[in-house]
Design a protein around this motif. Structure first.
Motif, PDB file in Angstrom:
ATOM      1  N   ARG B 364      -0.598  -0.577  -3.320  1.00  0.00           N
ATOM      2  CA  ARG B 364      -1.486  -0.122  -2.618  1.00  0.00           C
ATOM      3  C   ARG B 364      -3.023   0.524  -2.614  1.00  0.00           C
ATOM      4  NH1 ARG B 364       3.117  -0.787   1.006  1.00  0.00           N
ATOM      5  NH2 ARG B 364       3.245  -2.148   2.281  1.00  0.00           N
ATOM      6  N   ASP B 365      -2.450   1.075  -3.764  1.00  0.00           N
ATOM      7  CA  ASP B 365      -4.217   1.312  -4.416  1.00  0.00           C
ATOM      8  C   ASP B 365      -4.626   0.538  -5.272  1.00  0.00           C
ATOM      9  OD1 ASP B 365      -3.389   4.568  -3.594  1.00  0.00           O
ATOM     10  OD2 ASP B 365      -3.018   4.727  -5.407  1.00  0.00           O
ATOM     11  N   ILE B 367      -5.382  -2.511  -4.298  1.00  0.00           N
ATOM     12  CA  ILE B 367      -5.367  -3.787  -3.612  1.00  0.00           C
ATOM     13  C   ILE B 367      -6.758  -2.636  -3.022  1.00  0.00           C
ATOM     14  CG2 ILE B 367      -5.087  -4.458  -1.017  1.00  0.00           C
ATOM     15  CD1 ILE B 367      -2.161  -4.824  -2.425  1.00  0.00           C
ATOM     16  N   ALA B 368      -6.618  -1.528  -2.573  1.00  0.00           N
ATOM     17  CA  ALA B 368      -7.639  -0.573  -2.274  1.00  0.00           C
ATOM     18  C   ALA B 368      -8.829  -0.732  -3.162  1.00  0.00           C
ATOM     19  CB  ALA B 368      -7.506   0.359  -1.392  1.00  0.00           C
ATOM     20  N   GLU B 369      -8.330  -0.028  -4.038  1.00  0.00           N
ATOM     21  CA  GLU B 369      -9.481   0.697  -5.129  1.00  0.00           C
ATOM     22  C   GLU B 369     -10.363  -0.805  -5.846  1.00  0.00           C
ATOM     23  OE1 GLU B 369      -7.826   3.357  -7.557  1.00  0.00           O
ATOM     24  OE2 GLU B 369      -7.733   5.028  -5.876  1.00  0.00           O
ATOM     25  N   LEU B 371      -9.882  -4.311  -4.938  1.00  0.00           N
ATOM     26  CA  LEU B 371      -9.570  -5.760  -4.835  1.00  0.00           C
ATOM     27  C   LEU B 371     -10.891  -5.162  -3.181  1.00  0.00           C
ATOM     28  CD1 LEU B 371      -6.792  -7.750  -3.724  1.00  0.00           C
ATOM     29  CD2 LEU B 371      -8.515  -8.378  -5.060  1.00  0.00           C
ATOM     30  N   LEU B 372     -10.636  -4.142  -2.217  1.00  0.00           N
ATOM     31  CA  LEU B 372     -11.757  -3.903  -1.733  1.00  0.00           C
ATOM     32  C   LEU B 372     -12.301  -2.815  -1.277  1.00  0.00           C
ATOM     33  CD1 LEU B 372      -8.541  -3.237   1.523  1.00  0.00           C
ATOM     34  CD2 LEU B 372     -10.146  -4.897   1.479  1.00  0.00           C
TER      35      LEU B 372
END
Lengths: 339, 379
Positions: B364-365, B367-369, B371-372
């Motif tokens: 999730r880290d 993805i957040a950092e 990809l987002l």
């Protein structure tokens, strides 16, 4: 197998996105919700010029369709920009008219639908139990639509009518969606068991378009939330640097990115179970993203004045439009197909 | 955009189906996580390999069929639909082999891959340490230069399948003075029966020795078993991690088959309507994962590499797998409490999914950092 949008489809999405970004859609939605239709009609014309409605109209009726993949591409962008109006209903009405055994109504209505001169709305009264078709009891934007189609079904046959103008709108949770009771009576356009078959196929398209629209709504909510948490500071740092915030957004991204292939895959197969799977997954992903967006924006997100509200309320409305989550899951279960 | 298969693809699928129909054991093999079951699964790998069905996407020279990614996906659909046994060689095939294809030498591939394909040599992974889990780069097991090779020392843990496996691969600190933790690491292969190796099996939740601790005391590794350049281990391992999280670790065929088995269980119970939505979600999730993977495979075949979006894939299948098996055990009711059933075995296996191959929090880290584009912060 090449399960990717091609260059032309990506360019179509990009050009629609650019057109809609330049159109300041939030102010169009606010006009529309007050019953002021001028800006909405102007935007509708530009969307028609881009070819969106023609994608639902067959070539023999001066359209470009049916092109379900391109329609999903278009509806993702329409949802991304919260475009108001009976978008799903107009493309679905076009598909329905094109599928009727009698070509008369198609010749009469489709050319003006393809060019964007007219809008259509569509209602379906409750079908016989277990039929697997969704209910659409309210006529969306029936004050703006001049082609108001109503479908009523008995166990034996379906009847399609052109309804008279509606009364006053009902208050709607999403102010951008103006709901009207179904006007009774009107000219009978078609009747018979084949009409029921055409309705079934058209409604599949409504469900798919709604799924794509919801996916676009969800993608916009995610983008706006990411932008917000990058600039909003508390405790001296952007709140987007906190893991509790990041993980909520990662989950939103996860839900939306697993809905996307279902939406495009359903457009390729038009299998009822695929379409139902796309609808429930895209709508639930958009709805979950709306909840996250509201939470991460804090109190400002809870105001009607802030534009986020235009997407928040639409995510809620689309979740039950053209098939509730439970109805869609029932279709998936009743399909005997092994994917 | 299309989902169509060529006649040659269909012929490949039919060939796999026919072979599996006449070879898949009629009764399930004993649990893979027991000594007896491990041996039975190893024998099954040899049977697959004899007709070149064990590693279909590998080059023919190493025992494969050069089938490519799409046909590998088709093979997996047929494999799991046929109810064929679990794959004892998966750690080697999905983690070490891609690394050797990208970073190994011709000599290493020729030496390692054929015996991996037949199950003659089963590989275990040696990443985690007691003090290095999600923060893998802080690992302390060392590789010290010696004449003709390296001496390994330290402790590895949570080494899947190591209780019965033959060899292992992992990262070791070869330059303790490197300025950053992820520098100075070397990727090595070693023999689990070499002098100085002690394997202590660890019982997982249900008591079966599914993983092990490895104690390493001056274990000699020849230079020929270093993959890539010494000191470049982190970069090489991360490309393995990309493969692991990406397409090869959990094929959609596995979950399509599990979802259909769940539907069958539900129907056998009289299709209780109160469980219908959960069964529908399992069917939908399997289809979503299949189509997501087809899209990723199509991008890969277009020449794009598998990037941080593989973190989406890993979270999805690991959480999906647990939800599906929770539904199955709930449907079984009191029977769900029984151990050593096919459902309970798969349930216990699924529980580890969000933990291994990079925890879902780490994913999730990412993805957040990545990809987002959210800012890095304290974890």
């Amino acid at each position: 197998m090449r399960f990717l949008l091609d260059a032309e489809q990506r360019a179509f999405a990009d050009s629609l996105n650019a057109l809609l970004t330049a159109a300041d859609t939030p102010s169009v939605v606010r006009d529309w919700s007050r019953g002021e239709r001028k800006s909405g009609r102007a935007l509708w014309s530009r969307i028609a010029e881009a070819g969106v409605f023609a994608l639902a109209v067959p070539e023999e009726c001066e359209g470009l369709g049916p092109r379900p993949v391109e329609l999903t591409v278009a509806f993702i962008e329409l949802g991304r920009h919260a475009v108001p109006g009976p978008l799903v209903e107009t493309t679905t009405a076009a598909a329905l008219l094109a599928e009727l055994p009698d070509p008369g109504p198609a010749k009469r209505f489709l050319p003006s639908l393809a060019t964007g001169e007219t809008m259509a709305t569509l209602t379906c009264t409750p079908p016989p139990a277990g039929h697997g078709k969704p209910t659409a009891p309210y006529a969306l934007d029936a004050d703006a639509a001049t082609i108001r189609l109503t479908v009523s079904e008995s166990a034996a046959a379906a009847e399609l009518r052109l309804a008279p103008p509606p009364g006053r709108p009902l208050p709607s949770l999403d102010p951008g969606r103006r709901l009207f009771g179904v006007p009774s009576g009107g000219e009978v356009l078609a009747v018979g068991p084949q009409v029921g078959v055409a309705v079934g196929r058209a409604v599949l398209r409504a469900r798919l378009a709604t799924a794509a629209q919801a996916l676009g709504v969800g993608l916009a909510l995610l983008d706006r939330s990411v932008a917000y948490v990058r600039q909003r500071k508390q405790f001296g740092v952007p709140i987007g640097s906190f893991q509790a915030v990041k993980h909520q957004l990662a989950d939103a991204e996860l839900g939306l990115e697993f809905a996307r292939p279902l939406v495009h895959g359903a457009a390729l197969t038009m299998d009822p179970a695929d379409v139902a799977a796309a609808k429930v997954t895209a709508c639930e992903a958009a709805h979950a993203t709306a909840r996250t967006a509201l939470q991460l924006h804090g109190a400002i997100g809870y105001t009607a004045e802030y534009d986020l509200s235009l997407w928040l309320t639409k995510a809620r409305a689309l979740r039950t439009a053209w098939g509730t989550p439970d109805e869609c899951r029932t279709v998936v279960l009743s399909g005997g197909r092994r994917w | 955009m299309d989902l169509s298969l060529t006649p040659a693809d269909e012929a490949f699928r039919a060939g796999a189906r026919a072979w599996l129909r006449s070879h898949v054991p009629s009764t399930p093999l004993p649990s893979l996580e027991t000594e007896e079951g491990f041996a039975a699964h190893r024998a099954w790998e040899a049977e697959l390999a004899a007709d070149r069905w064990s590693v279909v996407n590998w080059p023919a020279e190493y025992g494969g069929r050069d089938a490519g990614l799409i046909r590998w996906l088709l093979f997996e659909e047929e494999y799991h639909a046929a109810g064929a046994p679990g794959r004892v060689g998966q750690n080697g095939v999905s983690l070490l082999a891609p690394t050797l294809f990208d970073h190994g030498t011709e000599e290493q591939r020729a030496r390692v891959l054929p015996s991996m394909a037949t199950g003659e040599v089963v590989w275990a992974q040696a990443w985690s340490e007691p003090e290095a889990g999600s923060d893998l780069a802080s690992l302390r097991s060392r590789a010290v230069r010696t004449s003709g090779g390296w001496l390994l020392g330290g402790q590895k843990t949570w080494s899947s399948r190591a209780a019965f496996a033959d060899r292992a691969f992992g990262l070791f600190r070869s330059d303790p003075d490197a300025p950053k933790p992820h520098q100075g690491l070397t990727y090595l292969m070693f023999d689990l029966r070499a002098p100085g190796v002690t394997v202590r099996p660890i019982a997982r939740l249900d008591g079966k020795p599914a993983f092990a601790e490895l104690f390493l005391d001056d274990v000699f590794v020849p230079d020929e078993d270093v993959i890539g350049e010494p000191g470049q281990g982190w970069r090489i391992a991360m490309s393995t991690a990309g493969n692991e999280r990406g397409l090869m670790l959990r094929s959609p065929g596995r979950f399509l088959a599990s979802a259909e088995r769940l539907r069958g269980l539900w129907q056998a119970q009289g299709s209780p309507p109160e469980a219908g939505n959960r069964v529908a979600d399992a069917l939908i999730g399997a289809r979503a994962y299949q189509l997501f993977t087809y899209a990723a495979a199509s991008r890969f075949l277009d020449g794009e590499s598998i990037g941080p979006e593989s973190s989406l894939n890993k979270i999805f299948w690991s959480e999906y797998d647990i939800a599906l098996h929770e539904t199955a055990l709930d449907l079984l009711g009191a029977e769900g409490e029984l151990a050593d059933t096919d459902w309970s075995e798969r349930y216990v296996f699924s529980l580890a999914g969000p933990i291994y191959a990079g925890t879902n929090e780490i994913q999730r880290d990412i993805i957040a950092e990545r990809l987002l584009g959210l800012p890095k912060g304290r974890r």
